[in-house]
Design an enzyme around this catalytic site. Sequence first.
Site, PDB file in Angstrom:
ATOM      1  CG  ASN A  13      -2.159  -0.887   0.962  1.00  0.00           C
ATOM      2  OD1 ASN A  13      -3.062  -0.507   0.248  1.00  0.00           O
ATOM      3  ND2 ASN A  13      -2.157  -2.077   1.538  1.00  0.00           N
ATOM      4  NE  ARG A  65       2.494  -0.994  23.072  1.00  0.00           N
ATOM      5  CZ  ARG A  65       1.859  -1.630  22.100  1.00  0.00           C
ATOM      6  NH1 ARG A  65       0.946  -1.010  21.383  1.00  0.00           N
ATOM      7  NH2 ARG A  65       2.113  -2.876  21.820  1.00  0.00           N
ATOM      8  CG  ASN A 107      -6.491   1.408   9.138  1.00  0.00           C
ATOM      9  OD1 ASN A 107      -5.333   1.073   8.899  1.00  0.00           O
ATOM     10  ND2 ASN A 107      -7.436   0.538   9.462  1.00  0.00           N
ATOM     11  CG  HIS A 109     -10.235  -3.347   7.815  1.00  0.00           C
ATOM     12  ND1 HIS A 109      -9.415  -3.944   8.746  1.00  0.00           N
ATOM     13  CD2 HIS A 109     -11.265  -4.197   7.620  1.00  0.00           C
ATOM     14  CE1 HIS A 109      -9.941  -5.106   9.117  1.00  0.00           C
ATOM     15  NE2 HIS A 109     -11.051  -5.286   8.446  1.00  0.00           N
ATOM     16  CG  ASP A 150     -10.569  -1.973  11.835  1.00  0.00           C
ATOM     17  OD1 ASP A 150     -10.467  -3.184  12.069  1.00  0.00           O
ATOM     18  OD2 ASP A 150      -9.610  -1.237  11.511  1.00  0.00           O
ATOM     19  CD  GLN A 178     -10.128  -7.428  -8.912  1.00  0.00           C
ATOM     20  OE1 GLN A 178     -11.285  -7.275  -8.525  1.00  0.00           O
ATOM     21  NE2 GLN A 178      -9.765  -8.492  -9.629  1.00  0.00           N
ATOM     22  CD  GLU A 180      -5.746  -4.069   0.960  1.00  0.00           C
ATOM     23  OE1 GLU A 180      -4.703  -3.604   1.438  1.00  0.00           O
ATOM     24  OE2 GLU A 180      -6.123  -5.230   1.131  1.00  0.00           O
TER      25      GLU A 180
HETATM   26  C1  GRF Z   1      -3.036  -5.403   3.612  1.00  0.00           C
HETATM   27  O1  GRF Z   1      -3.992  -6.402   3.364  1.00  0.00           O
HETATM   28  C2  GRF Z   1      -3.700  -4.253   4.322  1.00  0.00           C
HETATM   29  O2  GRF Z   1      -5.046  -4.038   3.973  1.00  0.00           O
HETATM   30  C3  GRF Z   1      -3.640  -4.685   5.732  1.00  0.00           C
HETATM   31  O3  GRF Z   1      -2.312  -5.193   5.851  1.00  0.00           O
HETATM   32  C4  GRF Z   1      -2.010  -5.901   4.647  1.00  0.00           C
HETATM   33  C5  GRF Z   1      -0.564  -5.665   4.258  1.00  0.00           C
HETATM   34  O4  GRF Z   1      -0.466  -4.487   3.561  1.00  0.00           O
HETATM   35  N1  GRF Z   1      -3.953  -3.596   6.618  1.00  0.00           N
HETATM   36  P1  GRF Z   1       0.942  -3.943   2.926  1.00  0.00           P
HETATM   37  O5  GRF Z   1       1.325  -4.867   1.802  1.00  0.00           O
HETATM   38  O6  GRF Z   1       1.981  -3.979   4.035  1.00  0.00           O
HETATM   39  O7  GRF Z   1       0.601  -2.578   2.473  1.00  0.00           O
END
Ligand code: GRF
Length: 209
Positions: A13, A65, A107, A109, A150, A178, A180
């Site tokens: 992404n 944390r 984000n 999802h 989410d 298709q 993300e």
């Molecule tokens: C993807 O499916 C994304 O939607 C989810 O983590 C997965 C890995 O994403 N949140 P990426 O290849 O690290 O962007």
Amino acid sequence: MRIVVCVSGGGTNLQAIIDAIDKGEIRNTEITGVFCNNKGAYALERAHKAGIETACLSPKDFEDRESFNKVFLETVDKFNPDLIVLAGFLVNIPATMVDRYKGRIINIHPSLIPSFCGVGYYGLKVHEAALKRGVKVSGATVHFVDAGTDTGPIILQKAVEVLQGDTPEVLQKRIMEQAEWVILPKAIDMIAAGRVKIADGKVIISEEQ
Ligand code: GRF
């Protein structure tokens, strides 16, 4: 618009955002930094190749944390973002960051929220649940991040067909390709153009000027 992209894994992404900026599909936007919690993540390689500054810190490097969250927020602040983009990021966002960047964290999802989302639904688990339920359509959602998991206002969604014989891996790849990698860059471009507003917990998208 200055963005920081937070990643944990493969970074496909992130790559879609980098490529969309290079192709002019995301306008007036610069990635000022990539934050990662996993030093082995290929996403870091993608950032380095693109000449983007990175910071890599894991909660495991801290005694608790709270001390991680403090440094996480300071590190993100240093990149001075207008928008924080969570792209496959698997660390909980501290309330301090949600408050400071209210309405400025998004984000991606890999399902059509409110299906198959919330605590425990990430990565392949999302697609395993979709196949177990036998849905004929799944997809992806870009949403604003609020205090929940989410649960923030939905910006864009894109549906993807589930095919007979799909495995979680095959479905994940189809949804990434298709949906993300299409809606995340599109959402960023719309936000950069000032077309995205939140009213009564719902997203209003104004027409392209
Ligand atoms: C993807 O499916 C994304 O939607 C989810 O983590 C997965 C890995 O994403 N949140 P990426 O290849 O690290 O962007």
